[in-house]
Scaffold this motif. Sequence first.
Motif, mmCIF file in Angstrom:
data_model
loop_
_atom_site.group_PDB
_atom_site.id
_atom_site.type_symbol
_atom_site.label_atom_id
_atom_site.label_comp_id
_atom_site.label_asym_id
_atom_site.label_seq_id
_atom_site.Cartn_x
_atom_site.Cartn_y
_atom_site.Cartn_z
ATOM 1 N N ASP A 59 0.842 -1.193 0.000
ATOM 2 C CA ASP A 59 0.000 0.000 0.000
ATOM 3 C C ASP A 59 0.882 1.250 0.000
ATOM 4 N N LEU A 60 1.484 1.533 -1.159
ATOM 5 C CA LEU A 60 2.401 2.663 -1.265
ATOM 6 C C LEU A 60 1.687 4.011 -1.302
ATOM 7 N N LYS A 61 0.444 4.020 -1.748
ATOM 8 C CA LYS A 61 -0.288 5.283 -1.941
ATOM 9 C C LYS A 61 0.556 6.278 -2.752
ATOM 10 N N THR A 62 1.072 5.815 -3.860
ATOM 11 C CA THR A 62 1.948 6.624 -4.700
ATOM 12 C C THR A 62 1.232 7.872 -5.192
ATOM 13 N N ALA A 63 1.941 9.014 -5.090
ATOM 14 C CA ALA A 63 1.383 10.292 -5.530
ATOM 15 C C ALA A 63 2.163 10.911 -6.685
ATOM 16 N N ASP A 64 3.309 10.344 -7.015
ATOM 17 C CA ASP A 64 4.132 10.855 -8.116
ATOM 18 C C ASP A 64 5.084 9.727 -8.509
ATOM 19 N N ALA A 65 5.716 9.863 -9.679
ATOM 20 C CA ALA A 65 6.673 8.856 -10.153
ATOM 21 C C ALA A 65 6.048 7.464 -10.098
ATOM 22 N N GLY A 66 4.887 7.339 -10.700
ATOM 23 C CA GLY A 66 4.117 6.112 -10.597
ATOM 24 C C GLY A 66 4.838 4.883 -11.099
ATOM 25 N N GLU A 67 5.485 4.995 -12.249
ATOM 26 C CA GLU A 67 6.160 3.818 -12.812
ATOM 27 C C GLU A 67 7.337 3.399 -11.942
ATOM 28 N N LEU A 68 8.102 4.361 -11.473
ATOM 29 C CA LEU A 68 9.270 4.078 -10.645
ATOM 30 C C LEU A 68 8.870 3.400 -9.334
ATOM 31 N N GLU A 69 7.912 3.989 -8.618
ATOM 32 C CA GLU A 69 7.546 3.443 -7.316
ATOM 33 C C GLU A 69 6.874 2.079 -7.443
ATOM 34 N N ALA A 70 6.024 1.911 -8.446
ATOM 35 C CA ALA A 70 5.395 0.607 -8.636
ATOM 36 C C ALA A 70 6.443 -0.448 -8.949
ATOM 37 N N ALA A 71 7.420 -0.104 -9.788
ATOM 38 C CA ALA A 71 8.479 -1.051 -10.129
ATOM 39 C C ALA A 71 9.279 -1.465 -8.901
ATOM 40 N N LEU A 72 9.555 -0.522 -8.004
ATOM 41 C CA LEU A 72 10.272 -0.854 -6.771
ATOM 42 C C LEU A 72 9.525 -1.928 -5.982
ATOM 43 N N ALA A 73 8.222 -1.768 -5.872
ATOM 44 C CA ALA A 73 7.427 -2.733 -5.113
ATOM 45 C C ALA A 73 7.348 -4.074 -5.824
ATOM 46 N N GLU A 75 9.474 -5.371 -7.934
ATOM 47 C CA GLU A 75 10.771 -6.036 -7.867
ATOM 48 C C GLU A 75 11.023 -6.623 -6.483
ATOM 49 N N ALA A 76 10.409 -6.035 -5.465
ATOM 50 C CA ALA A 76 10.549 -6.556 -4.103
ATOM 51 C C ALA A 76 9.636 -7.754 -3.841
ATOM 52 N N GLY A 77 8.717 -8.026 -4.769
ATOM 53 C CA GLY A 77 7.854 -9.191 -4.600
ATOM 54 C C GLY A 77 6.380 -8.901 -4.464
ATOM 55 N N ALA A 78 5.992 -7.630 -4.545
ATOM 56 C CA ALA A 78 4.567 -7.300 -4.427
ATOM 57 C C ALA A 78 3.794 -7.802 -5.643
ATOM 58 N N ASP A 79 2.582 -8.220 -5.393
ATOM 59 C CA ASP A 79 1.668 -8.620 -6.468
ATOM 60 C C ASP A 79 0.730 -7.488 -6.846
ATOM 61 N N LEU A 80 0.470 -6.595 -5.889
ATOM 62 C CA LEU A 80 -0.395 -5.442 -6.111
ATOM 63 C C LEU A 80 0.225 -4.228 -5.428
ATOM 64 N N VAL A 81 0.043 -3.050 -6.027
ATOM 65 C CA VAL A 81 0.456 -1.806 -5.400
ATOM 66 C C VAL A 81 -0.655 -0.777 -5.578
ATOM 67 N N THR A 82 -0.655 0.221 -4.695
ATOM 68 C CA THR A 82 -1.647 1.294 -4.805
ATOM 69 C C THR A 82 -1.022 2.577 -5.328
ATOM 70 N N VAL A 83 -1.819 3.267 -6.129
ATOM 71 C CA VAL A 83 -1.523 4.621 -6.558
ATOM 72 C C VAL A 83 -2.743 5.458 -6.189
ATOM 73 N N MET A 84 -2.517 6.690 -5.771
ATOM 74 C CA MET A 84 -3.628 7.518 -5.337
ATOM 75 C C MET A 84 -4.550 7.866 -6.506
#
Length: 209
Positions: A59-73, A75-84
Amino acid sequence: MQLQVALDVLDLPSALTLANQVSEHVDILELGTPLVKSAGIAAVSAIKAAHPDKLVFADLKTADAGELEAALAFEAGADLVTVMGTVDDDTIRGAVAAGRKYGKQVVADMIGVVDGRVARIQEVAKLGVSFVEIHAGLDEQARPGYSIQQLLEDGRLAGVPFSIAGGVKVDTIGAVREAGAVVAVAGGAIYNATDPGAAAAELKKHATR
């Protein structure tokens, strides 16, 4: 309907303990935003390593740099991530692009959106997210007169895949299922229970009736 547990604790050992208590009864293990901020993105890897058979939700609640932050998660093993859901459409598109690259899912979190929520849900759904989380945060839930019913009504009206977070418990999860949610997100109803495993089992029973 899948059941997601929010691991809303502040350190990795507590998160691992809670995950071990409830994993048998839930489909998705969510690392809450405070946990990710406190323990770091490595916590995602640790939860996934401990429970490789479960979907792990960052649950990153990404507010900017969507591609970068989602990729970080991812690559760490997340199956789902959140963007605001309130952010620039290109931020959402970026997260979705990362999801496509890694074969994972992106969820638009609608926390903080009240006026025009149905219209915004429909807009972000068209940007390629897997589903939209109609979410009332802890501060909103603490206000006098808060009711989960508005979340459910907005989900029905939006007509797109959605999850519900904010007041999901034994006496409301049936209504969440009947509203058509694809995922019910439970937090305090599980982690504040005397026996989190038993609480998760009871919720799961109501989620799948």
